[in-house]
Design an enzyme around this catalytic site. Structure first.
Site, PDB file in Angstrom:
ATOM      1  N   CYS A  71      35.195   3.794 -23.951  1.00 13.58           N
ATOM      2  CA  CYS A  71      34.342   3.651 -22.770  1.00 13.58           C
ATOM      3  C   CYS A  71      35.021   4.172 -21.516  1.00 13.58           C
ATOM      4  O   CYS A  71      34.552   3.949 -20.412  1.00 13.58           O
ATOM      5  CB  CYS A  71      33.936   2.181 -22.574  1.00 13.58           C
ATOM      6  SG  CYS A  71      35.331   1.076 -22.321  1.00 13.58           S
ATOM      7  N   HIS A 124       0.821  -1.216   0.000  1.00 15.36           N
ATOM      8  CA  HIS A 124       0.000   0.000   0.000  1.00 15.36           C
ATOM      9  C   HIS A 124       0.858   1.270   0.000  1.00 15.36           C
ATOM     10  O   HIS A 124       0.618   2.198  -0.774  1.00 15.36           O
ATOM     11  CB  HIS A 124      -0.932   0.008   1.217  1.00 15.36           C
ATOM     12  CG  HIS A 124      -1.699   1.280   1.337  1.00 15.36           C
ATOM     13  ND1 HIS A 124      -1.270   2.325   2.136  1.00 15.36           N
ATOM     14  CD2 HIS A 124      -2.820   1.714   0.723  1.00 15.36           C
ATOM     15  CE1 HIS A 124      -2.119   3.333   2.021  1.00 15.36           C
ATOM     16  NE2 HIS A 124      -3.062   2.983   1.174  1.00 15.36           N
TER      17      HIS A 124
END
Length: 797
Positions: free
Chosen positions: A758, A422
């Site tokens: 990279c 919830h």
């Protein structure tokens, strides 16, 4: 009003009937009538229509009294809200159901009992509320009204029906309608009466056909617990969690991207007490450590999620249950997902901490925002009236009655619950950062103390014990022009992959294994391979043995744990960017870094300069480490072949010589990773001057190159990049380094090999990225937080 409109069976209901039976029942009827023939199991049942609700109010003569009670309603005043809500519910519960309505309900119940061969005692049913304005694209009424489980017998059914009618005026439902500006008397309530699935004897859960945190649409998220499903929604337990890749599942691959065991301390089961038909009992330690459903069941549910989503043509939020008597799975509810599916993904919002500290509490993050303020620990619902706007709500768990104060919170922290409880659902809808499942947050955090709650660091959220500065950046992705050079992303953490897939990109230029090994596996691969022997010879401490047993719980074969977890980590990254290329670099820990893993000191040498010592390719063929490298190969084979992620390319780091490259390729081939087979491309890092000097020779055995500017700078300038004493010399933009890079690009182009970069430099220095572009590099792979600003810069060149 015709009596026959009071009850409709699921087989006669379609989704267009929302005004008559509400969103929940309309969806159940739609699925029962349309999807059972496609293999999706839906329990039978009937709906008591909204007309019955209006008829009840009319015959009871209480509508005007309800209006009077609601006059002067102030939802900002907790006492005012609670008083008026309680008065209306009491009014409804005291009123009598009309006899003709009772008769219709009981007639349908008898028929359902007979269909289930329980005519004499009455079958057990779930009695669910279904509001007529439920599940609109911008408003989810889920959880606003009540559900009652294990209801058996005529008297109990009628009581539950009245309780459902009354629940249209729960405090949370009143607040929600006020916020959405719905007329309280134009919303009707239908009731679903559905044959119970005996998940009290097995398991149940929820699933989404979209990632609830990022809106990533190519994954199904499944949460699972033991027993009845109410505990998962209420956040009483931390569930098992699974992600399944939709595109590859549709192609027939069993692509479960990740599995996480939840603590599942309790489960909800039947009682023989009609006044309290369900109760919570403890789950045994043995069962807590196991998954509550099998891989086959995960894949079945994911397949159903895809079918349901395709039928409704929108992302869906579903509840499922497994019957412990016949071992069959069922869908017991489905509604449209109303948060992530409504987001504008052309606007990218980034939260980033500008300061750092040591976190004192952590758990599962909900969303990707940051919130700060004073802590307010609330353990009893009576104390919520003391909550002030902008405070951080800390509690064991929330329930729907807490919504009025959750809306005021700058952040929410709960001890229990998973991503579908919830607290998570409501905070997501409200846009409030939330951390669930901290275990002990309400004990550690103290009322009145300042704190920062960060959900911006991946799937783990952190609470810092002071107010930290942070910034929020917004980018309109539609306005970002793309340069000709491919802009790829460097990724280490699978936790952030789904979110980072939304950044404009051409794939992943560097997926590091180190983060997965360090954070998910944590144990040296050779310690896993030799665990029983080390244990027998007492070479591991008792603490180390206990830690390994705890981390690898459920695995008799400890080496298989390494294979599975590495495969899942790599697959999550590859799945997030599928079908774009994802270049996975094989492990590149140095010996001192490997030694820090559990059991690592038993297998690692003491090196004076590990930065240029036993690392990369030199490890893989060494007889000592080779068995561990073969585990890596098996993990990558599993991700590519078994899971179907053929967009994975493999890259070998720190390969000093041609001979080293050939030795590694030979071992990979023995482990079914064959260059050119099943579209496999194998690249090599270009981070040592020898890689540039002999690039023509390397090009004969590799498909491409990726420049590692960090190590290339270190080895070109003779600088230990870990040493502060010579750090002033270290500079990726030094002419010698740039000359080697320029030469590497030129040679790769000559031999028709892909070449990218990279390393850190293009992320840190836009002018360095500009230099690469001008030399016609194929791709630049950047850290996620620099992709947009670097792309904007490069697009102007």
């Amino acid at each position: 009003m015709k009596k026959q409109a009071f009850v409709l069976w699921f087989k006669n209901i379609r989704i267009k009937d929302i005004p008559l039976v509400g969103g929940k029942n309309a969806s159940l009827g739609e699925m029962y009538s349309q999807l059972t023939k496609k293999g999706v199991n839906i329990p039978n049942g009937f709906a008591i229509t909204a007309q019955a609700y209006y008829y009840f109010l009319e015959k009871a003569g209480i509508k005007e009294q309800m209006r009077i009670i609601l006059q002067g309603l102030d939802i900002g005043n907790i006492d005012n809200l609670y008083y008026r809500g309680r008065k209306i519910r009491e009014l409804i519960l005291k009123a009598d159901l009309p006899k003709d309505l009772e008769k219709e309900i009981l007639k349908a119940y008898k028929k359902l009992s007979a269909l289930n061969k329980e005519a004499r005692r009455g079958t057990d049913v779930a009695v669910r509320s279904s509001a007529t304005a439920e599940d609109l694209p911008d408003a989810s009424f889920a959880g606003q009204q009540e559900t009652f489980l294990n209801i058996r017998g005529e008297e109990e059914l009628l009581k539950a029906c009245k309780a459902c009618f009354a629940s249209l005026f729960t405090n949370r439902a009143i607040v929600y309608r006020e916020q959405k500006k719905f007329d309280h008397f134009k919303i009707g309530l239908s009731i679903g009466v559905q044959k119970m699935v005996r998940s009290d004897l097995a398991s149940s859960g929820v699933m989404f056909s979209i990632d609830t945190e990022t809106g990533f649409r190519d994954a199904v998220l499944i949460n699972s617990i033991y027993g009845l499903g109410e505990n998962i929604v209420q956040g009483k337990v931390t569930p098992d969690e699974f992600y399944v890749h939709k595109p590859l599942l549709k192609k027939g691959y069993p692509t479960i991207l990740s599995r996480k065991v939840g603590s599942k301390e309790i489960k909800m089961v039947y009682t023989h007490n009609s006044k309290k038909p369900v109760k919570d009992i403890k789950v045994s330690e043995k069962d807590r450590q196991k998954f509550s459903i099998s891989d086959l069941e995960v894949l079945t549910l994911a397949n159903w999620a895809i079918k349901i989503e395709e039928h409704y043509q929108k992302p869906m939020d579903m509840e499922w249950a497994k019957d412990g008597r016949n071992n069959k799975l069922y869908i017991v509810q489905a509604r449209p997902e109303t948060v992530q599916s409504q987001k504008n993904f052309n606007i990218l919002e980034e939260y980033k901490l500008l300061e750092h500290g040591k976190p004192i509490v952590k758990g599962a993050s909900v969303g990707s925002k940051i919130g700060a303020g004073k802590i307010n620990v609330i353990k009893n619902i009576e104390d919520i009236k003391n909550f002030k706007k902008g405070e951080i709500l800390v509690t064991e768990m929330t329930d729907p009655d807490w919504v009025p104060i959750m809306k005021k919170a700058s952040a929410i922290v709960t001890d229990r619950g998973g991503r579908t409880c919830h607290a998570a659902i409501v905070s997501r809808e409200l846009g409030v950062p939330c951390i669930v499942g901290t275990g002990n947050g309400s004990e550690i955090l103290k009322t009145g103390k300042p704190a920062t709650v960060s959900c911006a660091e991946g799937e783990t959220g952190f609470v810092y014990p002071k107010i930290l500065k942070y910034k929020v950046s917004k980018h309109n992705l539609k306005k970002i022009k793309r340069p000709k050079t491919k802009i790829m992303i460097n990724i280490g953490s699978p936790e952030t992959a789904f979110a980072e897939s939304f950044i404009p990109n051409d794939g992943v230029g560097l997926a590091r294994e180190e983060f997965i090994i360090n954070n998910y596996i944590k144990i040296h691969p050779l310690a896993l391979l030799n665990f029983n022997k080390l244990k027998r010879e007492k070479r591991l401490t008792r603490a180390e043995i206990n830690k390994i047993e705890e981390i690898t719980v459920g695995y008799k074969n400890k080496a298989q744990f390494f294979i599975d977890k590495l495969a899942e980590g790599v697959a999550t990254i590859a799945g997030a960017f599928y079908p774009k290329d994802v270049i996975v670099r094989l492990s590149d820990f140095k010996s001192n870094e490997y030694a820090n893993l559990i059991g690592g000191e038993l297998f690692e040498p003491k090196e004076d300069n590990p930065m240029i010592g036993w690392r990369g390719a030199s490890r893989y063929y060494n007889p000592i480490y080779k068995p561990a490298f073969e585990l890596e190969c098996k993990a990558l084979f599993k991700a590519r072949q078994t899971m179907g992620l053929k967009n994975i390319k493999i890259m070998i780091p720190f390969c000093r010589t041609i001979e080293e490259g050939e030795k590694v390729l030979k071992i990979m081939k023995k482990n079914k990773l064959v260059r050119g087979k099943n579209r496999l491309k194998i690249y090599v890092m270009t981070e040592i001057p020898s890689n540039v000097i002999l690039l023509e020779e390397f090009a004969k055995i590799f498909d491409g190159f990726s420049i590692g500017s960090n190590d290339l700078t270190q080895l070109t300038l003779g600088v230990d990049r870990d040493s502060e004493l010579v750090s002033h010399v270290y500079n990726e933009r030094n002419l010698a380094v740039k000359t080697l890079i320029k030469l590497a690009i030129k040679k790769a182009k000559k031999h028709h090999r892909k070449i990218g970069i990279c390393g850190q430099a293009p992320s840190d220095f836009p002018d360095f990225a500009e230099f690469l572009l001008k030399n016609d590099i194929d791709s630049i792979s950047l850290n996620p937080d620099t992709v947009i600003k670097t792309t904007l810069k490069l697009s102007k060149i």
